[in-house]
Design a protein around this motif. Structure first.
Motif, mmCIF file in Angstrom:
data_model
loop_
_atom_site.group_PDB
_atom_site.id
_atom_site.type_symbol
_atom_site.label_atom_id
_atom_site.label_comp_id
_atom_site.label_asym_id
_atom_site.label_seq_id
_atom_site.Cartn_x
_atom_site.Cartn_y
_atom_site.Cartn_z
ATOM 1 N N THR A 78 -2.905 0.451 -5.708
ATOM 2 C CA THR A 78 -2.274 -0.849 -5.505
ATOM 3 C C THR A 78 -2.921 -1.932 -6.353
ATOM 4 O O THR A 78 -2.256 -2.864 -6.769
ATOM 5 C CB THR A 78 -2.360 -1.269 -4.026
ATOM 6 O OG1 THR A 78 -3.730 -1.273 -3.605
ATOM 7 C CG2 THR A 78 -1.566 -0.316 -3.156
ATOM 8 N N LEU A 79 -4.216 -1.820 -6.617
ATOM 9 C CA LEU A 79 -4.890 -2.828 -7.435
ATOM 10 C C LEU A 79 -4.588 -2.610 -8.907
ATOM 11 O O LEU A 79 -4.271 -3.554 -9.636
ATOM 12 C CB LEU A 79 -6.400 -2.773 -7.171
ATOM 13 C CG LEU A 79 -7.257 -3.875 -7.772
ATOM 14 C CD1 LEU A 79 -8.509 -4.085 -6.933
ATOM 15 C CD2 LEU A 79 -7.671 -3.558 -9.213
ATOM 16 N N LEU A 88 -2.764 -12.595 -5.649
ATOM 17 C CA LEU A 88 -1.835 -11.556 -6.109
ATOM 18 C C LEU A 88 -1.321 -11.931 -7.495
ATOM 19 O O LEU A 88 -0.308 -12.604 -7.670
ATOM 20 C CB LEU A 88 -0.706 -11.394 -5.102
ATOM 21 C CG LEU A 88 -1.173 -11.019 -3.684
ATOM 22 C CD1 LEU A 88 0.007 -10.905 -2.733
ATOM 23 C CD2 LEU A 88 -1.980 -9.726 -3.697
ATOM 24 N N ARG A 125 4.129 0.616 -3.924
ATOM 25 C CA ARG A 125 3.264 1.000 -5.046
ATOM 26 C C ARG A 125 4.087 1.165 -6.314
ATOM 27 O O ARG A 125 3.609 0.892 -7.416
ATOM 28 C CB ARG A 125 2.515 2.289 -4.736
ATOM 29 C CG ARG A 125 1.395 2.149 -3.730
ATOM 30 C CD ARG A 125 0.504 3.383 -3.757
ATOM 31 N NE ARG A 125 1.277 4.604 -3.571
ATOM 32 C CZ ARG A 125 1.439 5.214 -2.409
ATOM 33 N NH1 ARG A 125 0.914 4.695 -1.321
ATOM 34 N NH2 ARG A 125 2.130 6.321 -2.322
ATOM 35 N N ARG A 156 0.814 -1.220 0.000
ATOM 36 C CA ARG A 156 0.000 0.000 0.000
ATOM 37 C C ARG A 156 0.845 1.267 0.000
ATOM 38 O O ARG A 156 0.331 2.353 -0.279
ATOM 39 C CB ARG A 156 -0.915 0.024 1.228
ATOM 40 C CG ARG A 156 -1.972 -1.052 1.263
ATOM 41 C CD ARG A 156 -2.722 -1.011 2.577
ATOM 42 N NE ARG A 156 -3.115 0.360 2.925
ATOM 43 C CZ ARG A 156 -3.057 0.857 4.156
ATOM 44 N NH1 ARG A 156 -2.592 0.123 5.149
ATOM 45 N NH2 ARG A 156 -3.448 2.090 4.388
ATOM 46 N N ASN A 176 -6.573 -13.084 -0.915
ATOM 47 C CA ASN A 176 -6.056 -12.128 -1.902
ATOM 48 C C ASN A 176 -5.212 -12.889 -2.912
ATOM 49 O O ASN A 176 -4.172 -13.461 -2.559
ATOM 50 C CB ASN A 176 -5.209 -11.059 -1.206
ATOM 51 C CG ASN A 176 -6.044 -10.151 -0.322
ATOM 52 O OD1 ASN A 176 -6.616 -9.186 -0.796
ATOM 53 N ND2 ASN A 176 -6.114 -10.470 0.957
ATOM 54 N N VAL A 184 -3.712 -5.130 -13.841
ATOM 55 C CA VAL A 184 -4.466 -5.504 -12.643
ATOM 56 C C VAL A 184 -3.575 -6.408 -11.806
ATOM 57 O O VAL A 184 -3.196 -7.494 -12.240
ATOM 58 C CB VAL A 184 -5.786 -6.219 -12.997
ATOM 59 C CG1 VAL A 184 -6.535 -6.612 -11.724
ATOM 60 C CG2 VAL A 184 -6.665 -5.315 -13.859
ATOM 61 N N GLN A 185 -3.243 -5.967 -10.594
ATOM 62 C CA GLN A 185 -2.257 -6.663 -9.781
ATOM 63 C C GLN A 185 -2.853 -7.721 -8.862
ATOM 64 O O GLN A 185 -2.142 -8.620 -8.427
ATOM 65 C CB GLN A 185 -1.487 -5.647 -8.929
ATOM 66 C CG GLN A 185 -0.529 -4.798 -9.740
ATOM 67 C CD GLN A 185 0.744 -5.545 -10.107
ATOM 68 O OE1 GLN A 185 1.448 -6.058 -9.237
ATOM 69 N NE2 GLN A 185 1.042 -5.603 -11.392
ATOM 70 N N ARG A 186 -4.121 -7.623 -8.553
ATOM 71 C CA ARG A 186 -4.678 -8.589 -7.604
ATOM 72 C C ARG A 186 -6.187 -8.661 -7.754
ATOM 73 O O ARG A 186 -6.822 -7.783 -8.347
ATOM 74 C CB ARG A 186 -4.345 -8.198 -6.162
ATOM 75 C CG ARG A 186 -4.843 -6.836 -5.735
ATOM 76 C CD ARG A 186 -4.489 -6.521 -4.292
ATOM 77 N NE ARG A 186 -4.707 -5.125 -3.959
ATOM 78 C CZ ARG A 186 -5.862 -4.607 -3.588
ATOM 79 N NH1 ARG A 186 -6.925 -5.391 -3.492
ATOM 80 N NH2 ARG A 186 -5.971 -3.316 -3.302
ATOM 81 N N THR A 187 -6.749 -9.725 -7.212
ATOM 82 C CA THR A 187 -8.184 -9.868 -7.060
ATOM 83 C C THR A 187 -8.399 -10.620 -5.755
ATOM 84 O O THR A 187 -7.441 -10.897 -5.033
ATOM 85 C CB THR A 187 -8.813 -10.580 -8.269
ATOM 86 O OG1 THR A 187 -10.233 -10.592 -8.135
ATOM 87 C CG2 THR A 187 -8.310 -12.007 -8.403
ATOM 88 N N SER A 193 -9.313 0.637 -5.764
ATOM 89 C CA SER A 193 -8.393 0.318 -4.673
ATOM 90 C C SER A 193 -8.880 0.870 -3.339
ATOM 91 O O SER A 193 -8.196 0.730 -2.327
ATOM 92 C CB SER A 193 -6.995 0.879 -4.981
ATOM 93 O OG SER A 193 -6.437 0.239 -6.102
#
Length: 417
Positions: A404-405, A331, A45, A40, A329, A304-307, A192
Motif C-alpha cells: 500500500t505504501l 496521502l 491496492r 489495504r 497519514n 510512494v503513495q503516503r508518508t 508497508s
C-alpha cells in the motif's frame, strides 16, 4: 526485525485464541467498510484513487481505525510536510529499533547530520557525470531485450537499471545485480509492514546478507579508499561525524530508496503511457517529452503513495484539532489528484502546465535527497525506450505489488511491436 516478528507471532496467537476465525472475519469485514482501511485490501491496492476521492469528500481530515488522522488535501499535506511542528517521530523519540531507515526515520539534528553526508552524491555536477553511465546501461539492457519477441519490462529494464546505478554510486565492485535486486525488493516490501512470518524471515535474511556485504566493504574501503560514496562515509566515520552503527542502515536506505523509487517510477510510467495511447504517440513523436512524462507519472501514479508525520504540539489545521503526538497519514497519491490544484486531475496529460506542484517526493526537510537521480534514470529510460521500441504494446496483464505504501508493477509483459 526480531521485535516485529515477535509481535506478529503474539498477535496471531492472541487473535486465534480469543476471537477465532469467524470473529476475525467479521472484524475484517467491518474494516473493509472504512474507506481508509480499504486501501489495504484489493481492489484498493490495485486502484487506490477512487478511495482517495471518497476520503476527500469527507472533509480535510478523516480518522483512521487506529485513531490517527489522514488527509488527501494538497494544501494540508504540503503544510504538514514543511512544518517544523511535525516530525517523522514524536518529539524527543527515536526511530523504532527493528527496522532502521537511517535519516528517513530521524528528526533533526540526526536527520540533518546524516543527510548532509550523502547529499553531495546527488548534486547537479554528479548527475551530469552519471548521465553517460545511465545511457550506457539503458542501451545495453534494451539491446538484450530487443532479442526477445516478448519481455517483462520490470526485470528487463526497470529493476536492473537502478541497481546498476546505485551500486556504482556506492562503489560496490562486481555487484551481483540479481542478488541486490532481491535485497532491494525484500527490504522494500517491509516498508508497508510485515505480512506474515514467512515474509519476516525473507526480510531478515536479506538484511543479514546485506549487512555482511556492507561490513566487508567498509573494511576494504578503510584499508584502500576509492572515489565512491562508501569511502566518503568511512572517512566521515574516522572523523566521528557518523557512528559505526549508522553506516549499514545509511547504505541500506540508499539501496532501498534508490531501487524502489526508480523501478516503480519507470514501471508506472510505461503502464500509464500504454493505458493512454495518444500520450505514448506524443512521446514517440517527440522523445524530448520524456522528462514531462516522468513528472506526469509522479503526479498521476507516484511510486510512494503516503508518508506520516507526528504532531509535536496541539495544533489546528483545516479547522481540525490535531493533538500532540497524534500521527497524520499524508496521502501523497490523493494529494497529487486534488482538483483544487490540478486541472482535470484524473487525466494523464504530458502537456499539463500544473504538474510541477506534485508531492511525489515529499516536501520540506525530508524531501527525497535522491530525486535528481531517480528523475534522470527514468527520463533516460523512457526516451531511449520510445526511440528503440516505438511500437511497444502490452503482451499480458499487469501484476501489481502486494503493498500500500509502495505502488508499482511486479510484472509488465510487453512486445516491441
Amino acid at each position: 526485525m526480531t521485535g516485529r516478528v515477535a509481535q506478529l507471532r503474539s498477535a496471531a496467537r492472541f487473535a486465534s485464541q480469543l476471537y477465532g476465525e469467524q470473529a476475525r472475519g467479521a472484524y475484517e469485514a467491518y474494516v473493509r467498510r472504512i474507506p481508509f482501511a480499504r486501501l489495504r485490501f484489493a481492489p484498493g491496492r490495485d486502484d487506490p484513487y477512487p478511495i482517495y476521492e471518497q476520503l476527500r469528500s469527507q472533509g480535510p481530515f478523516v480518522v483512521t481505525p487506529m485513531g490517527n488522522l489522514a488527509t488527501v488535501d494538497h494544501a494540508l499535506c504540503k503544510e504538514i510536510l514543511r512544518s517544523r511542528r511535525f516530525g517523522v517521530q514524536p518529539e524527543g523519540q527515536g526511530p523504532p529499533h527493528d527496522f532502521d531507515l537511517s535519516f528517513l526515520d530521524r528528526n533533526p539534528p540526526d536527520h540533518t547530520r546524516l543527510r548532509r553526508l550523502v547529499a553531495p552524491a546527488f548534486s547537479p555536477r554528479r548527475m551530469a557525470d552519471f548521465r553517460g553511465a545511465v545511457e550506457k546501461t539503458v542501451t545495453g539492457l534494451l539491446d538484450d531485450a530487443a532479442a526477445a519477441d516478448e519481455i517483462d519490462l520490470v526485470p528487463a529494464l526497470a529493476a536492473p537499471l537502478p541497481i546498476a546505478v546505485i551500486t556504482d554510486l556506492l562503489g560496490i565492485p562486481d555487484a551481483d545485480g540479481d542478488a541486490f535486486m532481491r535485497y532491494g525488493m525484500a527490504l522494500g516490501s517491509a516498508l508497508s509492514g510485515l505480512r506474515s512470518l514467512r515474509h519476516a524471515r525473507q526480510v531478515m535474511a536479506a538484511n543479514r546478507d546485506l549487512e555482511a556485504l556492507f561490513e566487508d566493504l567498509f573494511a576494504r574501503r578503510r584499508a584502500d579508499p576509492q572515489d565512491d560514496l562508501i569511502s566518503a562515509l568511512v572517512a566521515a566515520e574516522a572523523d566521528d561525524v557518523v557512528h559505526p552503527a549508522e553506516l549499514v542502515p545509511l547504505c541500506g536506505l540508499l539501496l532501498i530508496a534508490g531501487f524502489e523509487t526508480t523501478v516503480n517510477l519507470i514501471g508506472n510510467a510505461v503502464n500509464a503511457l500504454l493505458d493512454h495511447p495518444e500520450q505514448w504517440a506524443l512521446l514517440v513523436a517527440d522523445p524530448d517529452l520524456a522528462g514531462a512524462a516522468v513528472q506526469e507519472t509522479l503526479r498521476f501514479d507516484p511510486p510512494v503513495q503516503r508518508t506520516a508525520r507526528a504532531s509535536w504540539d496541539d495544533v489546528e489545521l483545516g479547522g481540525y484539532a490535531v493533538r500532540r503526538e497524534q500521527w497524520v497519514n499524508v496521502l501523497l497519491g490523493g494529494a497529487n489528484r486534488d482538483p483544487a490544484v490540478f486541472h482535470d486531475p484524473d487525466v494523464f496529460d504530458l502537456t499539463r502546465a500544473d504538474g510541477a506542484e506534485h508531492l511525489a517526493f515529499s516536501s520540506g526537510i525530508h524531501h527525497c535527497v535522491g530525486r535528481p537521480l531517480a528523475e534522470l534514470e527514468a527520463t533516460v529510460a523512457l526516451r531511449l525506450l520510445v526511440e528503440r521500441m516505438p511500437g511497444l504494446r502490452r503482451a499480458g496483464p499487469v501484476r501489481r505489488r502486494n503493498a500500500t505504501l509502495i505502488r508499482g508493477p511486479l510484472s509488465l509483459p510487453v512486445r516491441a511491436s
